[in-house]
Design an enzyme around this catalytic site. Sequence first.
Site, PDB file in Angstrom:
ATOM      1  N   LYS A   4     -69.611 -27.832 -27.482  1.00 48.00           N
ATOM      2  CA  LYS A   4     -69.753 -26.719 -28.431  1.00 48.00           C
ATOM      3  C   LYS A   4     -68.388 -26.175 -28.847  1.00 48.00           C
ATOM      4  O   LYS A   4     -68.106 -25.978 -30.027  1.00 48.00           O
ATOM      5  CB  LYS A   4     -70.597 -25.600 -27.791  1.00 48.00           C
ATOM      6  CG  LYS A   4     -70.611 -24.299 -28.546  1.00 48.00           C
ATOM      7  CD  LYS A   4     -71.312 -24.415 -29.886  1.00 48.00           C
ATOM      8  CE  LYS A   4     -70.953 -23.258 -30.805  1.00 48.00           C
ATOM      9  NZ  LYS A   4     -71.544 -23.372 -32.133  1.00 48.00           N
ATOM     10  N   LYS A  61     -63.660 -14.881 -30.131  1.00 50.65           N
ATOM     11  CA  LYS A  61     -64.030 -15.328 -28.769  1.00 50.65           C
ATOM     12  C   LYS A  61     -64.020 -16.861 -28.710  1.00 50.65           C
ATOM     13  O   LYS A  61     -63.497 -17.458 -27.767  1.00 50.65           O
ATOM     14  CB  LYS A  61     -65.425 -14.811 -28.409  1.00 50.65           C
ATOM     15  CG  LYS A  61     -65.934 -15.369 -27.083  1.00 50.65           C
ATOM     16  CD  LYS A  61     -67.446 -15.345 -26.952  1.00 50.65           C
ATOM     17  CE  LYS A  61     -68.120 -16.383 -27.802  1.00 50.65           C
ATOM     18  NZ  LYS A  61     -69.552 -16.584 -27.507  1.00 50.65           N
TER      19      LYS A  61
HETATM   20  P1  NAD Z   1     -75.236 -11.115 -31.736  1.00 48.98           P
HETATM   21  O1  NAD Z   1     -74.164 -10.144 -31.398  1.00 48.98           O
HETATM   22  O2  NAD Z   1     -75.892 -11.033 -33.068  1.00 48.98           O
HETATM   23  O3  NAD Z   1     -76.399 -11.052 -30.633  1.00 48.98           O
HETATM   24  C1  NAD Z   1     -76.189 -10.776 -29.288  1.00 48.98           C
HETATM   25  C2  NAD Z   1     -77.355  -9.915 -28.802  1.00 48.98           C
HETATM   26  O4  NAD Z   1     -77.187  -9.680 -27.402  1.00 48.98           O
HETATM   27  C3  NAD Z   1     -77.401  -8.541 -29.481  1.00 48.98           C
HETATM   28  O5  NAD Z   1     -78.697  -8.329 -30.005  1.00 48.98           O
HETATM   29  C4  NAD Z   1     -77.085  -7.563 -28.340  1.00 48.98           C
HETATM   30  O6  NAD Z   1     -77.758  -6.312 -28.486  1.00 48.98           O
HETATM   31  C5  NAD Z   1     -77.566  -8.336 -27.151  1.00 48.98           C
HETATM   32  N1  NAD Z   1     -76.952  -7.916 -25.890  1.00 48.98           N
HETATM   33  C6  NAD Z   1     -75.658  -7.605 -25.653  1.00 48.98           C
HETATM   34  N2  NAD Z   1     -75.486  -7.280 -24.343  1.00 48.98           N
HETATM   35  C7  NAD Z   1     -76.701  -7.421 -23.760  1.00 48.98           C
HETATM   36  C8  NAD Z   1     -77.171  -7.254 -22.431  1.00 48.98           C
HETATM   37  N3  NAD Z   1     -76.354  -6.866 -21.446  1.00 48.98           N
HETATM   38  N4  NAD Z   1     -78.478  -7.480 -22.179  1.00 48.98           N
HETATM   39  C9  NAD Z   1     -79.325  -7.855 -23.171  1.00 48.98           C
HETATM   40  N5  NAD Z   1     -78.945  -8.033 -24.451  1.00 48.98           N
HETATM   41  C10 NAD Z   1     -77.646  -7.816 -24.734  1.00 48.98           C
HETATM   42  O7  NAD Z   1     -74.601 -12.566 -31.505  1.00 48.98           O
HETATM   43  P2  NAD Z   1     -75.127 -13.954 -32.107  1.00 48.98           P
HETATM   44  O8  NAD Z   1     -74.414 -14.231 -33.387  1.00 48.98           O
HETATM   45  O9  NAD Z   1     -76.597 -13.980 -32.047  1.00 48.98           O
HETATM   46  O10 NAD Z   1     -74.490 -14.951 -31.033  1.00 48.98           O
HETATM   47  C11 NAD Z   1     -75.086 -15.136 -29.762  1.00 48.98           C
HETATM   48  C12 NAD Z   1     -74.391 -16.318 -29.086  1.00 48.98           C
HETATM   49  O11 NAD Z   1     -74.588 -17.495 -29.887  1.00 48.98           O
HETATM   50  C13 NAD Z   1     -72.882 -16.134 -28.951  1.00 48.98           C
HETATM   51  O12 NAD Z   1     -72.458 -16.697 -27.729  1.00 48.98           O
HETATM   52  C14 NAD Z   1     -72.324 -16.907 -30.140  1.00 48.98           C
HETATM   53  O13 NAD Z   1     -70.996 -17.347 -29.912  1.00 48.98           O
HETATM   54  C15 NAD Z   1     -73.312 -18.057 -30.229  1.00 48.98           C
HETATM   55  N6  NAD Z   1     -73.464 -18.674 -31.575  1.00 48.98           N
HETATM   56  C16 NAD Z   1     -73.616 -17.893 -32.695  1.00 48.98           C
HETATM   57  C17 NAD Z   1     -73.788 -18.527 -33.936  1.00 48.98           C
HETATM   58  C18 NAD Z   1     -73.962 -17.727 -35.214  1.00 48.98           C
HETATM   59  O14 NAD Z   1     -73.878 -18.328 -36.309  1.00 48.98           O
HETATM   60  N7  NAD Z   1     -74.220 -16.429 -35.182  1.00 48.98           N
HETATM   61  C19 NAD Z   1     -73.841 -19.928 -34.018  1.00 48.98           C
HETATM   62  C20 NAD Z   1     -73.739 -20.680 -32.849  1.00 48.98           C
HETATM   63  C21 NAD Z   1     -73.543 -20.032 -31.629  1.00 48.98           C
END
Ligand code: NAD
Length: 306
Positions: A177, A245
């Site tokens: 990834k 990150k």
């Molecule tokens: P995001 O910030 O939209 O979602 C994260 C969620 O986690 C939020 O809803 C937040 O409220 C929740 N959260 C935070 N702390 C928490 C806790 N202690 N307990 C429970 N919930 C908690 O992020 P995202 O864009 O959905 O990304 C999530 C993961 O996926 C990351 O690791 C990111 O690098 C990866 N990712 C994102 C994408 C993208 O296009 N957005 C693509 C591939 C991978």
Amino acid sequence: MQIAFIGLGNMGGPMANNLARAGLRLSLYDTDRQKSKVVLSVAKAAGNAAVTVAGSLSEAASGSDIVMTSLPSPKVIEEVAHGERGILSSLSAGAVWIDLSTNNLESQRRILAAAREREISILDAPVTGGIEGAAAGTLLIMVGGEKDIFSRCKPVLEKIGDRVLHLGAHGAGYVAKISQVVLCYLNSVALSEALMLGVKGGVPAETMLSIIQDSTGASYVADRYGPAILDGSYDPGFALGLAHKDMALTLELANSLRTALPMCTQVEDIYRRAVEKYGFSQNHLMAVKLLEEQNGQFLRGSARND
Ligand code: NAD
């Protein structure tokens, strides 16, 4: 089978929606309760009455056969992992934790050590495909961990992705990834510099982008992010802080593998400075704004130099 889904943000929300639509029994938890409610309403509309909102992390995890997490950072993942009311203490022996987040190997090593003591299995299963892929259930999922655990969980992962690859031992998914996602940021910065050069030389931004899209510079980044740079929205699908990150994880991994990546070092610096200047939760293409400000030239076609 009971599944807990923790972290229902841009990626986790649509993934959980697809599991709910597939009729799976789900317990939802996000620190932002509103996010769980959105998934719950999707489940209700799909006629799935076996989806519930948990009041706490441990309530969601306890009694689950599988926990799936989609969380922002290694720090948050470790926070939810450990402690008396964390995921590892809440699960029973034999359960599996599938982490769909982009995480690092060091944090996984600590989680693995604690999980082994409790006979809990771990899979790293980060995803690519963005919010569109998460919504469509067409993510590519890169999995590391034991093969038999992977085989057991594959049918669940196939509800959220259309390519589910077992890449090897623990950590193989995270490594793949990080190695893949780095191109997103290198390409975004490269695209913005090419656009800037053309625009400064008098070529309209839209024309420059369409030339790039029809040339050796064509890419997903040009097609998907080019328009979001030109309309000044900077793409709300992903946070700038999460982009940084990923770049920080890249340098960390490169250091641990004693691998020199000079371009990544420069691009990490750009994203770090952008987060410092504009804030963690801004849209990820705000990194381009640094270049725009440096050159006194916005790339957005309709309102340049504002
Ligand atoms: P995001 O910030 O939209 O979602 C994260 C969620 O986690 C939020 O809803 C937040 O409220 C929740 N959260 C935070 N702390 C928490 C806790 N202690 N307990 C429970 N919930 C908690 O992020 P995202 O864009 O959905 O990304 C999530 C993961 O996926 C990351 O690791 C990111 O690098 C990866 N990712 C994102 C994408 C993208 O296009 N957005 C693509 C591939 C991978």
